[in-house]
Design an enzyme around this catalytic site. Structure first.
Site, PDB file in Angstrom:
ATOM      1  N   CYS A 129       0.852  -1.344   0.033  1.00 27.51           N
ATOM      2  CA  CYS A 129      -0.105   0.037   0.076  1.00 27.51           C
ATOM      3  C   CYS A 129       0.776   1.218   0.124  1.00 27.51           C
ATOM      4  O   CYS A 129       1.271   1.533   1.217  1.00 27.51           O
ATOM      5  CB  CYS A 129      -0.871   0.025   1.146  1.00 27.51           C
ATOM      6  SG  CYS A 129      -1.904   1.244   1.559  1.00 27.51           S
ATOM      7  N   CYS A 173      -0.393   4.030   2.131  1.00 34.58           N
ATOM      8  CA  CYS A 173      -0.329   3.991   3.727  1.00 34.58           C
ATOM      9  C   CYS A 173       1.333   4.189   3.802  1.00 34.58           C
ATOM     10  O   CYS A 173       1.338   4.732   4.862  1.00 34.58           O
ATOM     11  CB  CYS A 173      -0.605   2.544   4.139  1.00 34.58           C
ATOM     12  SG  CYS A 173      -2.222   1.745   3.435  1.00 34.58           S
ATOM     13  N   ASP A 174       2.137   3.729   3.058  1.00 30.47           N
ATOM     14  CA  ASP A 174       3.492   3.417   3.528  1.00 30.47           C
ATOM     15  C   ASP A 174       4.449   4.425   2.840  1.00 30.47           C
ATOM     16  O   ASP A 174       5.703   4.499   3.021  1.00 30.47           O
ATOM     17  CB  ASP A 174       4.076   2.129   3.659  1.00 30.47           C
ATOM     18  CG  ASP A 174       2.979   1.248   4.341  1.00 30.47           C
ATOM     19  OD1 ASP A 174       2.874   1.606   5.439  1.00 30.47           O
ATOM     20  OD2 ASP A 174       3.137  -0.014   4.015  1.00 30.47           O
TER      21      ASP A 174
END
Ligand code: NAP
Length: 311
Positions: A137, A140-141
Site C-alpha cells: 500500500c 499507507c507507507d
C-alpha cells in the site's frame, strides 16, 4: 454455537463500497440490516490516493474521504454498522448463522461483500521484511520513504497509480514488470511514461528482496536474457493483483477457479437468500462504481427474497 442469538432479517458481511451500498438500499427498504464491517472498514479503496472515475466528483476524490462519505450516508439513514470480524458461518440451515467477534447472528438473508486482499509474490524475504520496506500500500507507507529510491512491482492500474503517487515523495520510482507491455489503462500508462521520476524495467521478475533489518536492494531477473542484477532501493511496493476473501464460505458456496464466489445476474449464490457483491464475486471490473452497483442490486434482490420469506 450456544450463546445468545441476535435475530436479523439481513446481515451484510463487509463494509466496502458493495457492503455500504447494500446497507443504504437495505436500510431504505426497511430491512434494518446489520453491517459487519470487517478488518478494513471502507475497503481497499480507502488506500487509494485519488479516485478520478467515481461519478459525482469532477475533481476526483481521495479514496478514504469517499468511503467516509458512504459510511456517513449509512449512518444518516440509520444503518447499523458494527466493527466486528466474522469468524465462522453456518449456511447449512435456515435461518443462516454468522458467528462474529461480537456475537452470534441469525439471518433470513445474507449479503457477502468481503472484497479481496493483495496477492503476494510468495518470497521468504517478502514476509520477513513486511513493514520494513515491503508494502502492499503506497498510500499507507509511501511517505516513510521521502527522498529515497523505491520500486513498484506490477503492470496493472494499481501499480501505475501507486508509482505515480510515490513520485510525490520519492526521488526515483522503478516499475518492475514481468512483460514488455502494461495492462493498465492508457491514461495511467501515459502518465508514468511522461513522469521523469519513473523508470520502467521491462521483462523482469523479482527473485529476491535483499536486506538484513530493512529492504536494501532487489534481485531482478530479466526473463528474456536471464540476466540478473541487484537494484538498490529502500522499499518495494507489491501491486500484483488481489485474491478474493472467500475462505469463510468455501464449504458452502460455489467458487470459480480463481476463488471468486459464483453468482447469477441477480447476485444470488448457489444458496437461496445468500447474495454476493463486489470484488468477492467480480474478477472482471473491480471498480468502486461497479461494486457499489452490485451492492445495490444484491440488496434489492435480498429485499424481494425477504418479502416472500417462509423460513
Ligand atoms: P491487475 O489488473 O490484475 O494487474 C496485476 C498486475 O500484476 C499485472 O500487470 C500482472 O502482470 C502482474 N502480476 C500478477 N501476478 C504477478 C506475479 N506473480 N509476479 C509479477 N507480476 C505479477 O491488478 P490491479 O492493478 O490491482 O487492478 C485490479 C483491478 O482494479 C483492475 O480491474 C483495475 O482496472 C482496477 N483498478 C482500477 C483503478 C482505477 O480505476 N482508478 C485503480 C486500481 C485498480 P501481467 O500483466 O503480466 O498479467
Amino acid at each position: 454455537m450456544t450463546e445468545e442469538i441476535k435475530k436479523e432479517k439481513l446481515v451484510i458481511i463487509g463494509g466496502g463500497p458493495a457492503g455500504l451500498t447494500a446497507a443504504i438500499y437495505g436500510t431504505r427498504a426497511g430491512l434494518d440490516p446489520i453491517i459487519l464491517m470487517g478488518p478494513e472498514p471502507g475497503g481497499q479503496i480507502t488506500t487509494s490516493p485519488e479516485v478520478e472515475n467515481y461519478p459525482g466528483f469532477p475533481d476526483g476524490v481521495n479514496g478514504f474521504d469517499l468511503m467516509q462519505k458512504m459510511i456517513q450516508q449509512v449512518e444518516n439513514l440509520g444503518g447499523r454498522m458494527v466493527y466486528e470480524l466474522v469468524e465462522e458461518v453456518d449456511f447449512s440451515r435456515k435461518p443462516y448463522r454468522i458467528k462474529s467477534s461480537g456475537g452470534l447472528y441469525e439471518a433470513d438473508a445474507v449479503i457477502i461483500s468481503t472484497g479481496a486482499s493483495p496477492r503476494k509474490l510468495g518470497l521468504e524475504n517478502e514476509k520477513r521484511l513486511l513493514g520494513k520496506g515491503v508494502s502492499y500500500c503506497a498510500t499507507c507507507d509511501g511517505a516513510f520513504f521521502k527522498g529515497q529510491e523505491v520500486a513498484v512491482v506490477g503492470g496493472g492500474d494499481t501499480a501505475l497509480e501507486e508509482a505515480n503517487y510515490l513520485t510525490n515523495f520519492c526521488s526515483k520510482v522503478y516499475i518492475i514488470h514481468r512483460r514488455d507491455e502494461f495492462r493498465a489503462t492508457r491514461i495511467l500508462q501515459e502518465r508514468v511514461m511522461n513522469n521523469p521520476k519513473i523508470e520502467i524495467i521491462w521483462d523482469s521478475e523479482l527473485e529476491d528482496i535483499l536486506g538484513e533489518d530493512r529492504v536494501e536492494a532487489l534481485l531482478l531477473r530479466n526473463n528474456k536474457t536471464e540476466e540478473r542484477k541487484e537494484l538498490p532501493v529502500s522499499a518495494v511496493f507489491i501491486a500484483i493483483g488481489h485474491i478474493p476473501n472467500t475462505g469463510l464460505f468455501k464449504e458452502y458456496l460455489e467458487l470459480d477457479a480463481g476463488g471468486y464466489i459464483v453468482t447469477d445476474k441477480k447476485h444470488s449464490t448457489n444458496i437461496e437468500g445468500i447474495y454476493a457483491a463486489g470484488d468477492v464475486q467480480d474478477p472482471l471490473y473491480r471498480q468502486v462504481i461497479t461494486s457499489a452497483g452490485a451492492g445495490a442490486a444484491a440488496a434489492i434482490e435480498a429485499s424481494r427474497y425477504i418479502d416472500n420469506y417462509q423460513g
